[in-house]
Design an enzyme around this catalytic site. Sequence first.
Site, PDB file in Angstrom:
ATOM      1  CG  ASP A 198      10.478   7.651   7.622  1.00 50.88           C
ATOM      2  OD1 ASP A 198      11.250   6.704   7.853  1.00 50.88           O
ATOM      3  OD2 ASP A 198       9.525   7.940   8.365  1.00 50.88           O
ATOM      4  CB  SER A 222      11.727   5.206  11.852  1.00 49.20           C
ATOM      5  OG  SER A 222      11.120   5.062  10.583  1.00 49.20           O
ATOM      6  CD  GLN A 271      14.019   4.433   8.340  1.00 53.84           C
ATOM      7  OE1 GLN A 271      13.390   3.551   7.768  1.00 53.84           O
ATOM      8  NE2 GLN A 271      13.556   5.678   8.424  1.00 53.84           N
TER       9      GLN A 271
END
Length: 279
Positions: A198, A222, A271
């Site tokens: 991430d 995110s 993502q």
Amino acid sequence: MPETVDELISQFELTQTGPLTFQGPQPKTLLQRLFGGQVLATSLMAALHTVPQDRAVHSLNAYFLLPGDPLTPLSLDVEVLRDGRSFSARRVVAKQAEHAIFQLSASFHVPEPGLSHSAEQPTDVTPPEESPLMRRVLEERFGRQVRRLSEWDALEVRLASPPQPTHEGGMMRAWVRTQERMPEDPGLHAAVLAYLSDITLLSVSTVQHQVEFMSPQMRAASIDHAMWFHRPFRADEWLLYDMISPSASGARGFCTGRLYQGGLAVASCAQEGLIRVLD
């Protein structure tokens, strides 16, 4: 703000408060909100604590619902969805002050033999020992220290090839691993891989544009994150993180990544996140 691997691992040490409930540690951080990778990895660890030991995580899908507060305790509620002969499924809801801030669904599989193939690891990259530290590259670019990067001192991140726009979208490749050796725990290695996946991924959605991802003019967060774990790997040995952003629209950037080790694809991720340019 883990500086060592021991401090990083402590971020995922849970206190069990019930048969299927846990409490996560509160990190020392310079960030105003919880790092998404930490919530992701902590929730995965909560699920792993409830799964038979013969099963390894093979996929997860997660949604970031609300920003996390680093000063508020994080509780984790696990729901058992299935325990079959080969597969187990879990749902985890992370809460702060009774508000759900994050939701994870994960599936676990007993390893078994079967068909096997892999995409080839890219070879047109600089070897890790010769690649510049990502931190130095960004500090040279901004002309100052980027305090946010000290959040990940337990990790070594090196730029394998410069970010560049392509006909397929913005692209970036990085070498990643922990700074020190980790214990022999595959579940812990999976959590650390989720954590580090991430860090750089969403930034690739801005490579195609004349904006600075970490500048005050950008607001980024995110929205969701998915991962698939293909093969055994170690998070304390070099992984090549090959990232590309095929689309950005409507203030959302979409990115995919593939992680290689030993020439083989060991994990993939995708993502979508908010990338709002402020006036």
